[in-house]
Design a protein around this motif. Structure first.
Motif, PDB file in Angstrom:
ATOM      1  N   ASP A   1     -26.159 -33.032  23.341  1.00  9.82           N
ATOM      2  CA  ASP A   1     -25.148 -31.998  23.555  1.00  9.82           C
ATOM      3  C   ASP A   1     -24.855 -31.927  25.046  1.00  9.82           C
ATOM      4  N   LEU A   2     -23.871 -32.701  25.502  1.00  9.89           N
ATOM      5  CA  LEU A   2     -23.557 -32.811  26.923  1.00  9.89           C
ATOM      6  C   LEU A   2     -23.175 -31.466  27.534  1.00  9.89           C
ATOM      7  N   GLU A   3     -22.417 -30.651  26.815  1.00  7.80           N
ATOM      8  CA  GLU A   3     -21.998 -29.351  27.343  1.00  7.80           C
ATOM      9  C   GLU A   3     -23.208 -28.432  27.564  1.00  7.80           C
ATOM     10  N   LYS A   4     -24.092 -28.379  26.591  1.00  4.63           N
ATOM     11  CA  LYS A   4     -25.300 -27.544  26.701  1.00  4.63           C
ATOM     12  C   LYS A   4     -26.209 -28.044  27.823  1.00  4.63           C
ATOM     13  N   ALA A   5     -26.394 -29.352  27.909  1.00  2.16           N
ATOM     14  CA  ALA A   5     -27.213 -29.930  28.977  1.00  2.16           C
ATOM     15  C   ALA A   5     -26.594 -29.649  30.337  1.00  2.16           C
TER      16      ALA A   5
ATOM     17  N   GLU B   1     -16.791 -38.352  30.056  1.00  2.56           N
ATOM     18  CA  GLU B   1     -16.906 -37.872  28.676  1.00  2.56           C
ATOM     19  C   GLU B   1     -18.295 -38.119  28.102  1.00  2.56           C
ATOM     20  N   LYS B   2     -19.104 -38.952  28.761  1.00  2.00           N
ATOM     21  CA  LYS B   2     -20.439 -39.279  28.248  1.00  2.00           C
ATOM     22  C   LYS B   2     -21.579 -38.873  29.182  1.00  2.00           C
ATOM     23  N   ALA B   3     -21.280 -38.451  30.419  1.00  8.04           N
ATOM     24  CA  ALA B   3     -22.357 -38.194  31.380  1.00  8.04           C
ATOM     25  C   ALA B   3     -21.956 -37.144  32.413  1.00  8.04           C
TER      26      ALA B   3
ATOM     27  N   GLY C   1     -28.580 -38.383  42.092  1.00  9.59           N
ATOM     28  CA  GLY C   1     -30.008 -38.190  42.021  1.00  9.59           C
ATOM     29  C   GLY C   1     -30.483 -37.873  40.624  1.00  9.59           C
ATOM     30  N   PHE C   2     -29.625 -37.251  39.811  1.00 10.55           N
ATOM     31  CA  PHE C   2     -30.005 -36.870  38.468  1.00 10.55           C
ATOM     32  C   PHE C   2     -28.773 -36.934  37.567  1.00 10.55           C
ATOM     33  N   ALA C   3     -28.981 -37.319  36.314  1.00  9.40           N
ATOM     34  CA  ALA C   3     -27.870 -37.406  35.374  1.00  9.40           C
ATOM     35  C   ALA C   3     -28.361 -37.107  33.963  1.00  9.40           C
ATOM     36  N   VAL C   4     -27.448 -36.651  33.133  1.00 13.49           N
ATOM     37  CA  VAL C   4     -27.669 -36.574  31.691  1.00 13.49           C
ATOM     38  C   VAL C   4     -26.540 -37.354  31.039  1.00 13.49           C
ATOM     39  N   THR C   5     -26.870 -38.010  29.940  1.00 15.01           N
ATOM     40  CA  THR C   5     -25.864 -38.839  29.282  1.00 15.01           C
ATOM     41  C   THR C   5     -26.123 -38.909  27.785  1.00 15.01           C
TER      42      THR C   5
END
Length: 122
Positions: A11-15, A35-37, A48-52
């Motif tokens: 859940d990209l929006e929640k993250a 759209e993915k990260a 330095g930090f990412a969510v995907t």
């Protein structure tokens, strides 16, 4: 040398909301969103930090025994980061306090189950 940490999310929006709260305490901000990260870093430092969302399309899963550590300025910042994590959908994995090794730390999991901690550097 590690230059980036990336966690998978379902859940990209929640993250994004979760990590916006934590990185704000560190003085970081979003440096890019696709759209993915989503990517965060300190100004002028690079990513330095990412969510995907996973590239292969399978559900994101956390790794047992995997953890990323945030270096905090002091004990008070450790407390604030832990509080921000819990207030934004994280779960407690160890309240702020001094550990047997002498470090002042706090532990939590993000909404996808990824484990993180913060340790006071000062």
């Amino acid at each position: 040398m590690i230059i980036n940490v990336c966690f998978g999310t379902n859940d990209l929006e929640k993250a994004g909301k979760f990590y916006d709260a934590i990185t704000a305490e560190l003085g970081c901000g979003r440096t890019n969103t696709t759209e993915k990260a989503i990517y965060w870093s300190n100004p002028g430092v690079g990513v330095g930090f990412a969510v995907t969302t996973p590239y292969d399309g399978n559900p994101a899963r956390y790794g047992n025994g995997v953890m990323a550590t945030i270096g905090a300025r002091d004990r008070e910042q450790v407390d604030r980061i832990h509080a921000a994590a819990l207030a934004n959908g994280g779960s407690d994995e160890g309240a702020p306090g001094e550990r047997a090794n002498g470090f002042y730390c706090a532990y939590w999991r993000d909404p996808d189950g990824n484990k993180m901690n913060a340790v006071a550097l000062g």
